[in-house]
Every structure is written in C-alpha cells, then in structure tokens.
Design a protein around this motif. Structure first.
Motif, PDB file in Angstrom:
ATOM      1  N   GLU A 229      -2.076  17.047   4.980  1.00  0.00           N
ATOM      2  CA  GLU A 229      -2.225  15.706   4.386  1.00  0.00           C
ATOM      3  C   GLU A 229      -1.767  14.641   5.383  1.00  0.00           C
ATOM      4  O   GLU A 229      -2.405  13.583   5.508  1.00  0.00           O
ATOM      5  CB  GLU A 229      -1.371  15.654   3.107  1.00  0.00           C
ATOM      6  CG  GLU A 229      -1.594  14.418   2.281  1.00  0.00           C
ATOM      7  CD  GLU A 229      -0.684  14.393   1.060  1.00  0.00           C
ATOM      8  OE1 GLU A 229      -0.384  15.458   0.490  1.00  0.00           O
ATOM      9  OE2 GLU A 229      -0.260  13.279   0.693  1.00  0.00           O
TER      10      GLU A 229
ATOM     11  N   GLY B 225       2.494  12.454  -8.759  1.00  0.00           N
ATOM     12  CA  GLY B 225       1.598  13.612  -8.642  1.00  0.00           C
ATOM     13  C   GLY B 225       2.348  14.904  -8.357  1.00  0.00           C
ATOM     14  O   GLY B 225       1.856  15.988  -8.664  1.00  0.00           O
TER      15      GLY B 225
ATOM     16  N   LEU C 269      -4.025  11.664   6.795  1.00  0.00           N
ATOM     17  CA  LEU C 269      -3.657  10.236   6.697  1.00  0.00           C
ATOM     18  C   LEU C 269      -3.767   9.560   8.061  1.00  0.00           C
ATOM     19  O   LEU C 269      -4.260   8.432   8.175  1.00  0.00           O
ATOM     20  CB  LEU C 269      -2.225  10.092   6.152  1.00  0.00           C
ATOM     21  CG  LEU C 269      -2.008  10.518   4.689  1.00  0.00           C
ATOM     22  CD1 LEU C 269      -0.544  10.483   4.329  1.00  0.00           C
ATOM     23  CD2 LEU C 269      -2.802   9.626   3.742  1.00  0.00           C
TER      24      LEU C 269
ATOM     25  N   LYS D 272      -9.302   3.593  11.769  1.00  0.00           N
ATOM     26  CA  LYS D 272      -9.332   2.939  10.462  1.00  0.00           C
ATOM     27  C   LYS D 272     -10.601   2.098  10.277  1.00  0.00           C
ATOM     28  O   LYS D 272     -11.237   2.135   9.235  1.00  0.00           O
ATOM     29  CB  LYS D 272      -8.075   2.062  10.339  1.00  0.00           C
ATOM     30  CG  LYS D 272      -7.902   1.396   8.995  1.00  0.00           C
ATOM     31  CD  LYS D 272      -6.487   0.891   8.817  1.00  0.00           C
ATOM     32  CE  LYS D 272      -6.256  -0.400   9.563  1.00  0.00           C
ATOM     33  NZ  LYS D 272      -4.900  -0.937   9.310  1.00  0.00           N
TER      34      LYS D 272
ATOM     35  N   GLY E   9      -6.632   6.650   9.575  1.00  0.00           N
ATOM     36  CA  GLY E   9      -6.296   5.346  10.162  1.00  0.00           C
ATOM     37  C   GLY E   9      -4.882   4.867   9.930  1.00  0.00           C
ATOM     38  O   GLY E   9      -4.543   3.740  10.307  1.00  0.00           O
ATOM     39  N   MET E  10      -4.046   5.687   9.330  1.00  0.00           N
ATOM     40  CA  MET E  10      -2.653   5.247   9.179  1.00  0.00           C
ATOM     41  C   MET E  10      -1.909   5.558  10.471  1.00  0.00           C
ATOM     42  O   MET E  10      -2.190   6.567  11.128  1.00  0.00           O
ATOM     43  CB  MET E  10      -1.976   5.983   8.009  1.00  0.00           C
ATOM     44  CG  MET E  10      -2.407   5.455   6.656  1.00  0.00           C
ATOM     45  SD  MET E  10      -1.559   6.294   5.316  1.00  0.00           S
ATOM     46  CE  MET E  10      -0.177   5.216   5.056  1.00  0.00           C
ATOM     47  N   THR E  11      -0.978   4.701  10.825  1.00  0.00           N
ATOM     48  CA  THR E  11      -0.176   4.983  12.015  1.00  0.00           C
ATOM     49  C   THR E  11       0.913   5.971  11.623  1.00  0.00           C
ATOM     50  O   THR E  11       1.218   6.136  10.444  1.00  0.00           O
ATOM     51  CB  THR E  11       0.487   3.707  12.572  1.00  0.00           C
ATOM     52  OG1 THR E  11       1.319   3.183  11.539  1.00  0.00           O
ATOM     53  CG2 THR E  11      -0.527   2.673  12.979  1.00  0.00           C
TER      54      THR E  11
ATOM     55  N   LYS F 285       2.158   7.126  -6.321  1.00  0.00           N
ATOM     56  CA  LYS F 285       1.148   8.098  -6.744  1.00  0.00           C
ATOM     57  C   LYS F 285       1.560   9.513  -6.339  1.00  0.00           C
ATOM     58  O   LYS F 285       1.443  10.453  -7.110  1.00  0.00           O
ATOM     59  CB  LYS F 285      -0.183   7.768  -6.064  1.00  0.00           C
ATOM     60  CG  LYS F 285      -1.133   7.044  -6.977  1.00  0.00           C
ATOM     61  CD  LYS F 285      -2.462   6.869  -6.293  1.00  0.00           C
ATOM     62  CE  LYS F 285      -3.334   5.909  -7.051  1.00  0.00           C
ATOM     63  NZ  LYS F 285      -3.549   6.274  -8.438  1.00  0.00           N
ATOM     64  N   ASN F 286       2.055   9.628  -5.090  1.00  0.00           N
ATOM     65  CA  ASN F 286       2.421  10.953  -4.582  1.00  0.00           C
ATOM     66  C   ASN F 286       3.570  11.563  -5.357  1.00  0.00           C
ATOM     67  O   ASN F 286       3.538  12.746  -5.672  1.00  0.00           O
ATOM     68  CB  ASN F 286       2.787  10.874  -3.099  1.00  0.00           C
ATOM     69  CG  ASN F 286       1.552  10.704  -2.240  1.00  0.00           C
ATOM     70  OD1 ASN F 286       0.444  11.038  -2.660  1.00  0.00           O
ATOM     71  ND2 ASN F 286       1.719  10.166  -1.055  1.00  0.00           N
TER      72      ASN F 286
ATOM     73  N   ALA G  54      -5.004   4.134  15.868  1.00  0.00           N
ATOM     74  CA  ALA G  54      -5.075   4.145  14.397  1.00  0.00           C
ATOM     75  C   ALA G  54      -6.020   3.053  13.905  1.00  0.00           C
ATOM     76  O   ALA G  54      -6.817   3.283  12.983  1.00  0.00           O
ATOM     77  CB  ALA G  54      -3.694   3.959  13.801  1.00  0.00           C
TER      78      ALA G  54
ATOM     79  N   LYS H 225       2.395   1.861  -3.312  1.00  0.00           N
ATOM     80  CA  LYS H 225       1.393   2.367  -4.248  1.00  0.00           C
ATOM     81  C   LYS H 225       1.151   3.866  -4.003  1.00  0.00           C
ATOM     82  O   LYS H 225       1.137   4.658  -4.939  1.00  0.00           O
ATOM     83  CB  LYS H 225       0.101   1.573  -4.023  1.00  0.00           C
ATOM     84  CG  LYS H 225      -0.757   1.435  -5.245  1.00  0.00           C
ATOM     85  CD  LYS H 225      -1.843   0.422  -4.939  1.00  0.00           C
ATOM     86  CE  LYS H 225      -2.987   0.564  -5.903  1.00  0.00           C
ATOM     87  NZ  LYS H 225      -4.056  -0.371  -5.618  1.00  0.00           N
ATOM     88  N   LEU H 226       0.981   4.198  -2.718  1.00  0.00           N
ATOM     89  CA  LEU H 226       0.707   5.588  -2.374  1.00  0.00           C
ATOM     90  C   LEU H 226       1.907   6.465  -2.677  1.00  0.00           C
ATOM     91  O   LEU H 226       1.763   7.565  -3.221  1.00  0.00           O
ATOM     92  CB  LEU H 226       0.346   5.692  -0.880  1.00  0.00           C
ATOM     93  CG  LEU H 226      -0.893   4.937  -0.423  1.00  0.00           C
ATOM     94  CD1 LEU H 226      -1.078   5.092   1.080  1.00  0.00           C
ATOM     95  CD2 LEU H 226      -2.124   5.444  -1.147  1.00  0.00           C
TER      96      LEU H 226
ATOM     97  N   LEU I 112       0.836  -1.191   0.000  1.00  0.00           N
ATOM     98  CA  LEU I 112       0.000   0.000   0.000  1.00  0.00           C
ATOM     99  C   LEU I 112       0.876   1.249   0.000  1.00  0.00           C
ATOM    100  O   LEU I 112       0.652   2.178  -0.784  1.00  0.00           O
ATOM    101  CB  LEU I 112      -0.924  -0.013   1.227  1.00  0.00           C
ATOM    102  CG  LEU I 112      -1.715   1.275   1.473  1.00  0.00           C
ATOM    103  CD1 LEU I 112      -2.811   1.438   0.439  1.00  0.00           C
ATOM    104  CD2 LEU I 112      -2.321   1.287   2.870  1.00  0.00           C
TER     105      LEU I 112
ATOM    106  N   VAL J 175      -3.254  14.779  -4.797  1.00  0.00           N
ATOM    107  CA  VAL J 175      -2.790  14.133  -6.037  1.00  0.00           C
ATOM    108  C   VAL J 175      -3.695  12.972  -6.466  1.00  0.00           C
ATOM    109  O   VAL J 175      -3.483  12.386  -7.522  1.00  0.00           O
ATOM    110  CB  VAL J 175      -1.315  13.638  -5.938  1.00  0.00           C
ATOM    111  CG1 VAL J 175      -0.371  14.801  -5.706  1.00  0.00           C
ATOM    112  CG2 VAL J 175      -1.150  12.573  -4.882  1.00  0.00           C
ATOM    113  N   TYR J 176      -4.683  12.654  -5.615  1.00  0.00           N
ATOM    114  CA  TYR J 176      -5.583  11.557  -5.965  1.00  0.00           C
ATOM    115  C   TYR J 176      -6.840  12.082  -6.647  1.00  0.00           C
ATOM    116  O   TYR J 176      -7.267  13.201  -6.402  1.00  0.00           O
ATOM    117  CB  TYR J 176      -5.995  10.784  -4.700  1.00  0.00           C
ATOM    118  CG  TYR J 176      -4.865  10.106  -3.977  1.00  0.00           C
ATOM    119  CD1 TYR J 176      -3.580  10.071  -4.502  1.00  0.00           C
ATOM    120  CD2 TYR J 176      -5.075   9.500  -2.755  1.00  0.00           C
ATOM    121  CE1 TYR J 176      -2.553   9.465  -3.847  1.00  0.00           C
ATOM    122  CE2 TYR J 176      -4.048   8.873  -2.075  1.00  0.00           C
ATOM    123  CZ  TYR J 176      -2.783   8.866  -2.624  1.00  0.00           C
ATOM    124  OH  TYR J 176      -1.760   8.264  -1.960  1.00  0.00           O
TER     125      TYR J 176
END
Lengths: 392, 233
Positions: free
Chosen positions: A281, A14, A285, B84, A289-291, A10-11, B80, A6-7, A3, B99-100
């Motif tokens: 951002e 972008g 994030l 989540k 739910g991201m740690t 993209k970043n 988290a 992938k992110l 993940l 950017v998404y």
C-alpha cells in the motif's frame, strides 16, 4: 494536511478491531489519569479548606520554642503576648491558645493527651468553642468524634486530667465533656482536649501565657516577628498536607505512566505491524503521487488519531462518570480514618480544564511521537520493492 | 518532441561486492498515444525499465527524459509531482487500497491532485462508466473478482486522464476472458483519449494487442517492432 487527515481517518476506521482495542485502552488511560488526578486535586483542596477553617485560619504566631512535632517543647513554649499581639486579641482579630501536655485515664488506662486552652467566644477558627462557655462547676471539656470513639467518651462523661503547673508540679482536675465536635481535621481531634484558656491558665498558674496565636483570615496588617513570636503563614502551615498529597499524586502518576507506556506499546506495535503489512500500500501511495514525507505523515497521523479517538471515546463514558463523582462525592470514610486523613471522608474530586487539557495534550503528544518513530522507516523504503510487498 | 527519450541508459544494482546490470545501453523513444510493450522473459529488465519511466527509480548511467523531465535529476518531491499529474500505474496484483471502496480507490488520484468535489464526482462517474463498474462503486476490493479488481485499477490509472499509463503484467493474474476484457478496454481508452500505454509483459494475450513491441533479453533491447496492427478495441 486535510487530505492526510481524511485518509488517516479512513484507514484507522477501516482497520476495525485493532483500532478499537487501542482506542479502548487509551481511553481507559485518559479516564484513569484524569479521574485519579482529580481525586488528588480534590484531596488537596479539601485538606487545605478543612485545615484553614478548623485550625490555621489566616496564619499563626508561634512561640519561638514551639515545635508541633516535639511534644517535649510544649512545656516551655509559652510566653505573654507582645502589646501589638495582645491588641489583636482584644480587637478579636486573633485568638490565643495555650498548649500543655496532660494525662487522662479513660477506662482505667493512662493516656497522654494534649490540652488546648482556647477562648470560648471566638470565630477565628470554625470549631464550636462556644460550648466551652457554658459555666459549670466542673471544667468544661470539648473533644472530637475520633477522640470520643477511641476512648469511649460521651457528652456528660467526667474525666480526670493530670498535668504539670508552671513550676512542674503535678496537679489533677476533673473535667466534664460538654461537647463532642465533628471536625474533619484529625490534628485537632485525636488525642486533644479543648478547654477554656482562662481555666488552663488558672490551673497551671500561667497567667496570660500563650503558645500559639491564630489570626483571622484575610487580615492585612500582620505585625512582624519578634524575638519570642514568629509568624507562620498558611503556606508554611499547610506544607505537610500539600507535600503529602503531592507525593501521592506523583506516585499515582508513576503508576498511570506505566499504564500509558503499555498502551503506547500497543500503538507502537500496531504501527510497526501496519508498516510491515502495508508495504504494498505504501508503494502504491508513492506510485500514485504521494511523497514519502506525505506517507510518513499519513502513518503518523493514523497513530496519533488513536489518541484523538480515545479522547472522544473517553469523553463519552468518562464525562458522566467524573461528573457523577464530582457531584455526589466519594465515600472514603474508612480509608480516610485509617490513614489519618479525615478531611477526605467524603471526597469531591476536582476536575479542572487544565487537568483535562494537560492530560489530553500529554497523551496525544506521546502517541504521536510513538507513531512517528516506526513511520520514519517509510522514508527509507524503496517504492519499487514496496510495490511488490518486499522489505528494502 | 518525443514523450519519452532514453539515451544510453544503464541500470545497475549492487549484488554483494559485485554489480548486476539489469539494463544495458537502452536507446528508445516513445511518442504520445503509443500502445507499446516491453516484452521479455522474467529477469529481462522490463519492470526495471517501467520503474524508471515511472520515476520510481533512476538510471545508473545515461539519461531518461520523461515528459521533459530528466528522471535522474528529479528530487523525490518533483518525481512525486510528475507521477501525480501525468502518470497512471496498473500493477499485476492490482494494488487497490483495501479499506477504500471502488469509488474511493478511483477517486484517490484526484484527491491528491486536490480536485474539487464536483469535478471528482464527474470524473469518477466517467471512469466507472468506462470500466463498467458503476454498480460496484460501493464494494470494497475484497468483494471483487480479479477481473473487476483490475478494471478498478485501470479506472484509477486513467481517471485523471494522464499522459502516460504504465502497466506491469496487468493480465498475469487474470483468466482469458477477464484479460481480454481489460485489454479491450485499454485499447479503447488509448484510441479515445490518446493516452500512451506502455506495458511490461510476457503474456501473449497482451502482446497480440500491442502496436509496438520492444523485446528485451538480459537487459538489452533485441528487437523494436513498431506499426504493428494490434487488435482494434
């Protein structure tokens, strides 16, 4: 991790121009480091090959007083070979050489040279000594192209050679240039005259005397050292050339490390700026739910991906470029002659898998570390403030 | 058992050598499916309370139990996990990932939940449908109006069908028409999915829709009005 990859991808895609500027600089660094180190590796390989073929073959026995860096040692550094070494000469697994100082007078000028007596019919070193086998009333002399060019010599020219005999008495002989050999080894060319060893022994009265005995490549049973003769293996005889190329490699590397440092500074700057600009951002994030450690990982990966993209971009334009150089070679004739490195006149760079993988690994590692350092700040960021774009 | 239970909760912030008490003696319970709002002027402690409910912050004293988790005791990782799996957030400034695309922004909570591609596709399509932005799914946040951005934020908050949606001043940056559209949509989601919505707001447009209004002044609850009629979605 998938993940985050992938992110991160993209970043950075972008992020647009900023990413591509960093990627362009880093890819240039990749190509520059690999390209230049390949040139040095090629230089080393060619130097070793030329010196091995034309000069040192499988190694040399030196007279105990012989010091190639001290021309004054040449007068006394000669002796008869031991029975074992003589047997090698007879069985044609070694070729003796007698070295003397001499003086020649090209265009009326006096010039010190080294005169090397060698057996004409030999195949231990790959130089055309068989030309010296042509019997002529005059002493047959072979010189290299550099010697011919600096002294204006041509095949068929006569030259007067003055040298001392075994008792130290000056004698003079007239020689005729029978061969101008082309060799990439400057050591056996500049300031060197090659004549048949038997003739030199006769002129100097040094019957059966030898200074250096060069042995055939790949010989297994090499006799041990004696009081008069000591064996110098290839590593010893090539040490100067290896040392020189290594020092050039290191100085080149230092320059590229400085360039790499500048590129890393750009990545570092991008990361610091990204963390500052993207606080909201980061907060989002975390809220989603991201740690914190996941976000640190994400930002580190983004930075590290500059290295990955740069490797891909570098491979895109660097591979055909270095392939072309490795295939067609690089013409360094003028530089090579000026620096006394004739063996690189036409240089074929060597690009090993180790060099490519090693360079990519080092750049990737440093880019990752440089990306991680500013990203650590995220771990201490207060998400409630970050969400509002504030610095905690 | 209540979805949220706050007991004698205080929140204090260091301020130089002194402390600033943002929340005082908070005792509250929220049940599943509520459409409630923390109402009060700026600095009354609404956002602070919302941050604690969202496990983005911890109480200084007392306890805050959210979905059976004591917020004060949660590790960063556990907090988290809670966010989540069970929470959705809507912010005043939308906080979309720039950017998404719209689709990817809505898909994001499902991605970090490691949902399968098929499931993600279906849920994002449903969410886009709810907020009426199917035709904008390929747009980037910079190409959207304020109302559209907030609808994307709502879709992102509800796409995983969370137990709790926390909305901090969700209409503050919207004009009346967009604000009503967004609120109507949230009421509909509350009714259809039984999702609990808690707002922090001082916007009268939002207050009109609330079924429970908790007034906060200087960090203290001054009034808790339940069973309000709200506005039907």
């Amino acid at each position: 991790m998938k993940l985050e990859f992938k992110l991160a991808y993209k970043n950075i895609i972008g992020a647009g121009l900023r990413t591509w500027l960093n990627v362009a600089i880093l890819s240039f660094i990749y190509v520059l480091i690999i390209g230049s180190q390949g040139i040095y590796d090629g230089m080393m390989k060619q130097g070793v090959r030329v010196e091995t073929d034309d000069r040192i073959a499988g190694g040399q026995f030196w007279h105990k007083d012989y010091d190639p860096n001290d021309p004054f040692s040449y007068d006394d550094s000669h002796a008869e070979l031991t029975a074992k070494l003589q047997d090698m000469v007879i069985s044609e697994t070694a070729v003796p050489m007698l070295i003397k100082r001499a003086t020649i007078y090209p265009d009326g000028r006096m010039k010190s040279v080294l005169i090397r007596g060698i057996k004409p019919m030999q195949d231990i070193v790959k130089i055309p000594t068989n030309s010296l086998g042509n019997t002529h009333k005059k002493l047959p002399v072979m010189i290299g192209t550099r010697m011919a060019s600096t002294n204006n010599f041509q095949e068929g020219d006569y030259l007067t050679i003055r040298l001392r005999d075994i008792d130290g008495t000056f004698d003079a002989v007239e020689g005729r240039i029978v061969k101008i050999m082309s060799t990439r080894s400057v050591t056996i060319d500049k300031g060197q005259l090659w004549i048949p060893i038997q003739k030199l022994r006769e002129i100097t009265g040094m019957k059966n005397e030898t200074t250096v005995l060069t042995i055939k490549t790949g010989l297994e049973n090499i006799p041990g050292d004696t009081e008069t003769w000591s064996f110098k293996d290839r590593d010893y005889l090539l040490r100067d050339i290896i040392k020189m190329v290594k020092s050039k490699k290191v100085s080149g590397l230092i320059m590229y490390m400085v360039l790499l440092f500048l590129a890393l500074l750009a990545v570092f700057d991008t990361q610091v700026l990204a963390i500052f600009k993207r606080r909201k951002e980061i907060g989002t994030l975390i809220a989603l739910g991201m740690t914190r450690s996941q976000v640190v990982k994400l930002f580190t990966l983004e930075g590290a991906m500059h290295g990955v993209l740069a490797a891909l971009v570098g491979a895109l334009y660097g591979t055909p470029l270095i392939y072309l150089f490795a295939k067609t070679g690089m013409d360094f004739t003028e530089v090579a002659e000026a620096y006394g490195m004739g063996y690189i006149a036409m240089l074929y760079p060597v690009y090993s898998a180790g060099l490519v993988i090693g360079t990519v690994f080092i750049v990737m590692l440093t880019v990752t570390v440089v990306s991680f350092i500013p990203s650590r700040k995220i771990a201490t960021l207060d998400p409630t403030k970050a969400l509002k774009g504030k610095v905690s | 058992m209540a979805l949220i239970e706050l007991k004698d909760m205080y929140k204090k912030f260091p301020m130089g050598k002194n402390e600033f008490t943002a929340l005082k003696e908070i005792n509250l319970e929220f049940e599943k499916g509520e459409f409630a709002g923390l109402v009060g002027p700026s600095g009354s402690g609404k956002t602070t309370m919302l941050n604690i409910l969202g496990s983005l912050d911890t109480p200084s004293e007392g306890s805050a139990r959210v979905l059976d988790n004591n917020i004060g005791d949660l590790s960063g990782k556990a907090a988290a996990q809670l966010r989540k799996k069970h929470m959705g957030f809507i912010f005043q400034t939308y906080n979309l990932l720039p950017v998404y695309t719209v689709y990817e922004n809505i898909e994001f909570p499902l991605l970090i939940l490691k949902m399968s591609r098929e499931e993600r596709k279906k849920k994002v399509a449903d969410a886009l449908d709810w907020v009426g932005l199917t035709d904008k799914k390929k747009s980037r946040p910079a190409q959207l109006s304020g109302g559209e951005s907030q609808r994307v934020a709502v879709a992102r908050a509800i796409v995983k069908r969370p137990d709790l949606v926390l909305a901090d001043e969700p209409t503050a940056n919207l004009d009346d028409e967009n604000a009503y559209n967004v609120l109507e949509m949230m009421v509909k989601l509350n009714e259809e999915l039984n999702t609990t919505f808690i707002f922090a707001t001082h916007d009268h447009k939002v207050i009109k829709y609330l079924k429970r209004k908790i007034n906060l002044i200087d960090g203290k609850i001054t009034e808790d009005m339940a069973d309000l009629p709200g506005v039907k979605g």
